[in-house]
Design an enzyme around this catalytic site. Sequence first.
Site, PDB file in Angstrom:
ATOM      1  N   GLY A  61      32.409  47.723  36.273  1.00  0.00           N
ATOM      2  CA  GLY A  61      33.792  48.032  35.934  1.00  0.00           C
ATOM      3  C   GLY A  61      34.774  48.199  37.064  1.00  0.00           C
ATOM      4  CD1 TRP A  63      36.425  43.591  41.157  1.00  0.00           C
ATOM      5  CD2 TRP A  63      36.981  41.611  40.273  1.00  0.00           C
ATOM      6  NE1 TRP A  63      36.305  42.652  42.149  1.00  0.00           N
ATOM      7  CE2 TRP A  63      36.633  41.427  41.645  1.00  0.00           C
ATOM      8  CE3 TRP A  63      37.356  40.509  39.518  1.00  0.00           C
ATOM      9  CZ2 TRP A  63      36.665  40.175  42.260  1.00  0.00           C
ATOM     10  CZ3 TRP A  63      37.384  39.256  40.130  1.00  0.00           C
ATOM     11  CH2 TRP A  63      37.046  39.091  41.478  1.00  0.00           C
ATOM     12  CG  ASP A  81      29.104  42.489  31.431  1.00  0.00           C
ATOM     13  OD1 ASP A  81      27.971  42.096  31.068  1.00  0.00           O
ATOM     14  OD2 ASP A  81      29.435  42.538  32.620  1.00  0.00           O
ATOM     15  CG  ASP A  97      27.230  35.188  25.258  1.00  0.00           C
ATOM     16  OD1 ASP A  97      28.249  34.662  25.753  1.00  0.00           O
ATOM     17  OD2 ASP A  97      26.092  34.684  25.340  1.00  0.00           O
ATOM     18  CG  ASP A 122      32.977  40.020  41.361  1.00  0.00           C
ATOM     19  OD1 ASP A 122      32.985  39.088  42.173  1.00  0.00           O
ATOM     20  OD2 ASP A 122      32.566  41.165  41.634  1.00  0.00           O
ATOM     21  CE  LYS A 162      30.178  37.264  42.513  1.00  0.00           C
ATOM     22  NZ  LYS A 162      29.646  38.612  42.756  1.00  0.00           N
TER      23      LYS A 162
END
Length: 206
Positions: A61, A63, A81, A97, A122, A162
């Site tokens: 968490g 970000w 998530d 998902d 990320d 990322k």
Amino acid sequence: MAVRSKSSKAWLHEHVNDHYVHMAQKDGYRARAAYKLLEINEKDKLIKPGTVLADLGSAPGSWSQVAAKLTGTSGAVFALDILPMEAIGGVSFIQGDFRENDVLAQFEGLLNNRPLDLVICDMAPNMSGNAVSDQARSFYLCELALDFASQHLKTGGSFLVKVFQGAGYQEYMAAMREFFGTVQTRKPEASRNRSSEIYLLGKNKR
């Protein structure tokens, strides 16, 4: 009793002595990754008061914490998530998902027809130690994130993700260029020098 490998001992030593780890503990962030987003945002001004954004693969968490502080009460932060995540003020969390229809329906219901300005991601897979397999799994997650961003971002929106340099990197950049007017690379100082991670920033979604 388990014996630590040299690599795990080195990681632990680096972690304990990491400047950003200490800063995160002091500033109340859940992970040092918060400073990567803060540094990128300082340069690119992606998140500001009123921004509406989605944080993919948000747990634990950090970000989302940064995003909630920067968007303020006039913006909105949606975190998604498959892993659980402790509640964060100003963040709407959906556990599941984001490929699944029921999760997308929850997200779209919360979004409530507001334009989505930004998608941040990320994510990284659980590493197996097999470099080829790990790289492939990493880019699979990135492809899923790009698909989500391409479907939900408003025209002119931005996507920060990322990636790990190596096999698949150039192909992924080419895929991003199909959806965004510009694609730039970012390597924040908080990213460890030995890491092959880099951030790709797509701006001006077509």
